[in-house]
Write an enzyme that holds these catalytic residues in place. Sequence first.
Site, PDB file in Angstrom:
ATOM      1  N   GLY A 240       0.819  -1.215   0.000  1.00  0.00           N
ATOM      2  CA  GLY A 240       0.000   0.000   0.000  1.00  0.00           C
ATOM      3  C   GLY A 240       0.847   1.257   0.000  1.00  0.00           C
ATOM      4  O   GLY A 240       0.593   2.172  -0.746  1.00  0.00           O
ATOM      5  N   ILE A 637      12.062  -4.396  19.168  1.00  0.00           N
ATOM      6  CA  ILE A 637      11.864  -5.010  17.860  1.00  0.00           C
ATOM      7  C   ILE A 637      11.058  -6.288  18.095  1.00  0.00           C
ATOM      8  O   ILE A 637      11.537  -7.255  18.688  1.00  0.00           O
ATOM      9  CB  ILE A 637      13.220  -5.287  17.181  1.00  0.00           C
ATOM     10  N   LEU A 638       9.818  -6.261  17.629  1.00  0.00           N
ATOM     11  CA  LEU A 638       8.881  -7.339  17.963  1.00  0.00           C
ATOM     12  C   LEU A 638       9.242  -8.639  17.266  1.00  0.00           C
ATOM     13  O   LEU A 638       8.962  -9.725  17.767  1.00  0.00           O
ATOM     14  CB  LEU A 638       7.464  -6.916  17.566  1.00  0.00           C
ATOM     15  N   GLY A 710       7.370   1.844  15.547  1.00  0.00           N
ATOM     16  CA  GLY A 710       7.357   1.344  14.174  1.00  0.00           C
ATOM     17  C   GLY A 710       8.738   1.437  13.549  1.00  0.00           C
ATOM     18  O   GLY A 710       9.592   2.176  14.013  1.00  0.00           O
ATOM     19  N   GLU A 713       8.602   3.108   8.279  1.00  0.00           N
ATOM     20  CA  GLU A 713       8.862   4.389   7.624  1.00  0.00           C
ATOM     21  C   GLU A 713      10.242   4.926   7.969  1.00  0.00           C
ATOM     22  O   GLU A 713      10.841   5.649   7.177  1.00  0.00           O
ATOM     23  CB  GLU A 713       7.749   5.378   7.976  1.00  0.00           C
TER      24      GLU A 713
END
Lengths: 753, 317
Positions: A240, A637-638, A710, A713
């Site tokens: 996306g 950091i998952l 996150g 980005e």
Amino acid sequence: MKFDTPAGTNPIDRETVVGQPHPRIEGPLKTTGRAVYSYENHEAAPNAAYGYVVGSGIAKGRISSMDVREAKAAPGVLAIVTADNAGPIKKQGFYVAKPLAGPEIEHYHQAIALVVAETFEQARHAASLIRVDYARAQGAFDLAAARAGAKPHQRQPDVRIGDFDKAFASAPMKVDATYTTPDHSHMMLEPHATIARWDGDHLTIWSAQQIVGWARRDLGNKLSIPQDKIRIVATYIGGGFGGKGSVCSDAILAALGARAVGRAVKVTLPRPLMPNNTTHRPATIQRVRLAAGRDGKLVAVGHETLSGNLPGGGPEIAAAQTQLLYAGANRLNLTRLATLDLPEGNAMRAPGEASGLMALEVAMDELAEKLGMDPVELRILNDTQVVPGAGPGRGTSTDPQSASGNQGKEEQGPRPFSIRQFIPCLRTGAERFGWEERNPKPGSRREGRWLIGMGMASAIRGAPIIPAGGRVTLDGKGIVTVESNMTDMGTGSYTIIGQTVAEMMGLPLDRVVVKLADSNYPEAFGGGGQGGAASATAGAYAACVKLREAVAMKLGFNSADAEFIDGDVRAGNRRAPLAQAAKDGAITAEDKMEYGDLSKRFEQQTFGAHFCEVAVDAYTGEIRIRRMLAVCAAGRILNPITARSQVIGGMVGGAGAALMEELAVDKRFGFFVNHDLAGYEVPVHADIPHQEVIFLEETDPTISPVKAKGVGELGISGVAPAIANAVYNATGVRVREYPITLDKHLTQLPEIV
Amino acid sequence: MKPFTYERAKTPAEAAAAVARQPGAKFLAGGTNLLDLMKLEIETPRHLVDVQDLKLDRIEPTTDGGLRIGALVTNTALAADTRVRRDYGVLTRAIVAGASGQLRNKATTAGNLLQRTRCPYFYDPNMPCNKRKPGSGCAAIGGYSRQLAVIGSSDQCIATYPGDMAVAMRVLDATVETVKADGTTRAIPIADFHRLPGDKPHLDNNLEAGELITAVTVPRPLGGTHHYEKVRDRASYAFALVSVAAVIQKDGSGRAAFGGVAHKPWRVEAADALMTQGAAAVTARAFANARPTEDNAFKIPLATRALAATIAEGKSA
Ligand SMILES: Cc1cc2nc3c(=O)[nH]c(=O)nc-3n(C[C@H](O)[C@H](O)[C@H](O)COP(=O)(O)OP(=O)(O)OC[C@H]3O[C@@H](n4cnc5c(N)ncnc54)[C@H](O)[C@@H]3O)c2cc1C
Ligand code: SF4
């Protein structure tokens, strides 16, 4: 659950499942072709008719007449939806351009009709039989020419701190340069695609949507359908990059087409329609002024950015991050928006930072050279641990995809960063990349035909956290199912949400079922603004806390003491299998994570440093990347696999922005000319030989109990300028107009003949 | 895509007759160019004659020591042929620099010669384009023309021939063999095969209606070192901004053809004669009458530099 004080130790900190390198749990479905994407949901709509979108042939003006008779009579045609028969469509929502135009045309390829037919080929052929006469109007298509009418925008107020002009004028070392970035197209692999089906007055759309809640809100508002009569399903999404931020023409027209023919209708946008019909990252013209003492300390930091948009659209927030990255007492930060009649500009991966750092970080490189300083050392020297100028705090942005610093209300005293491992990013990167091998004298390293250069740039990107919920159900077999309307664009949401739940409930990942991207599930924002992972996992956390309480109670434990480990619940000497709690029936818990003012008290950002080595063909000027390194500090950091995948994907996007991506504007006709993947070049495998990513150890307790931010980005932010700086180091020719293509430095390269 | 009928021809003469018989009929080979254009309704054939059964898929020696390449030989097979790799390296290099592995598996020798321009305005049916719709005008002139022609263009069209293989064919002095609808055959030198746009930009080449390409022949090997320098923004899977096909001899003499600069592969024999004087001399002559646009003027110095690279490569080989 309300999160209003920094998180202490909690079950996530065990990192037995969270933080582990689990491959994506839906991966096998995708690699074997069994993952059902929106357009392919034959089971939901076995008899769907096909809709084909017709785009306007002019950029601005009116349709003076439209003759659909021949198209209507063509074989297989069931209906033709136009503005004349579609009913009212309100201009409301995340996207401002109308999804169906007529008679007024706002931009090129704006949809003017949907042809619905039995087959795709019939619909496409009939679409070509529609005869349209237009009355063209004068439009504004040239950003530089539209500057005179540009205005500030409430989304990004001007910042003036100290006396910028005076400090800039009197400083001994300075850079004053203008950089341009072009319009970029998302060009994700899966085009916009929707199947719409009405059941009475209830509408279901299977649609590629990044943010299910926004899609439902905007679809409802635009078509005046109550939201509780709409269901959105976006189980799998083929990318996306911000281009599927809310409903586009495919979704709106599929809904209208399905209503017109009384049958499910599927619509996908053909590739050549995407750049002009939907949104893009807007072009910018940016002036950066940096002034420093001879010691390299910044005394004046000025960043002014100009972008354009359709009336009602927003600016590209390309200067905001500059307020947060480096120290400096005197500051000027201006964002201007001009009116253009090109297609709508809107969010694309790291809106703001991606474009803004392309200017700022090259200016820093130019300053370092003037100072005779190493570019890494210059950045370290100008680090700041508080927001410079004790500036205004961050308000709640209406657009999380553009959420960035220095908006909103005034704060007292300098505002600290929640955590800022910027210097460690720079130092680690320099060491791991072998930065000391760089020759600071540009154009001085040659290997055969190739001029070799190294460059680096800083990265910063906001870490928005958005209220999100989740619902978890424990069944009698000890399986926990989690539901949330979070989406997965191929990013790994399924996996990290599963890992979060597994960790909380003391289960291995294969005992957790993850169901996402359905508006029937609890609201969890979605994929955008690199806020999705942090927000949705926090929502899942909140739901799990409730489920743990319910389980503990059912099993007779004091919930505060109960530990959930290896499929058991334990306290003191007692232990009971988790499944036992659901032996009389499944237990469901639902909750939402909501936030206090930590994101106002602390500036929450992710940081990074990008390093790059390029080779430039001394003969032809062709630029080829040799290797890239990203060092990221982005909270917990998952999952190192999915996080790395996000960052290397971002780096590819950055390589595209640096070297080839550009929607070419035809300023006479007012459209993007190269509107397919043959004309709009993105990097191919051969362009990306070697990438490395390092994540620094970090947890940010001010974000959420999961302490994660996150990375998607951050991965693109700062990449393009690192490449640009490497190209300069290779050639000694500074190109300030992106993309850096060979024609822009060719004749300044060394003589060869 | 306009509805169309379809047949599979059995012999070359039959195929030629079938296309000539029906107005708006076209041959279908690999389909990698034609089908894309049909989907966009840039090409709107009413009838397709599939040539895949014509058994024109062999590469054979000719009596004068060259090679005869069947019209249906795929790009992959041609590039991989050991005789081609040994004696006509420029051809292999040009082919593998084009498109992608998947496309080359499907693309045929004849189809490749006949691929149409990549002018972006040609690809957008809303735009005026004399090539797509004769007499409608040319949107590219005064528009976005970075990819387009710098020489041999006209006031009606500034498109380029985009392919790679034909540039190598041009430097090798290949010949295109055809059969016409009436069964007669002819051999067209590659130099005369593609056209300049002039006032008939809708015609890419000099084939007659229904004329089928049966083979392409290349004369006996030239020796020397073979080069194909393809310059592009990304490393692969892109059309050339400029390409150079060159055969350079030990004494520094040689020949060069340029791609991405004109409506046909561009070679000026009088310029070849200047090869020993260096790249600048060759391109000064080859591009003497160039009329670039502001967007694509860089192609001329680029052609010089690309040729210089091949000459240098030839020297070091
Ligand atoms: C994404 C993409 C990238 C590409 N990149 C490159 C590139 O970098 N370099 C390059 O050179 N090419 C490139 N190409 C073009 C490619 O090489 C051509 O599409 C291919 O060679 C065409 O061959 P085909 O057999 O598929 O032709 P078709 O599509 O079948 O036919 C093309 C034309 O030739 C006619 N034709 C076919 N056979 C005969 C015959 N025997 N006699 C008379 N007429 C005939 C057809 O009627 C049609 O008009 C690319 C194509 C694509 C889709
Ligand atoms: S250059 Fe030729 S192909 Fe391109 S728009 Fe003009 S006429 Fe058409």
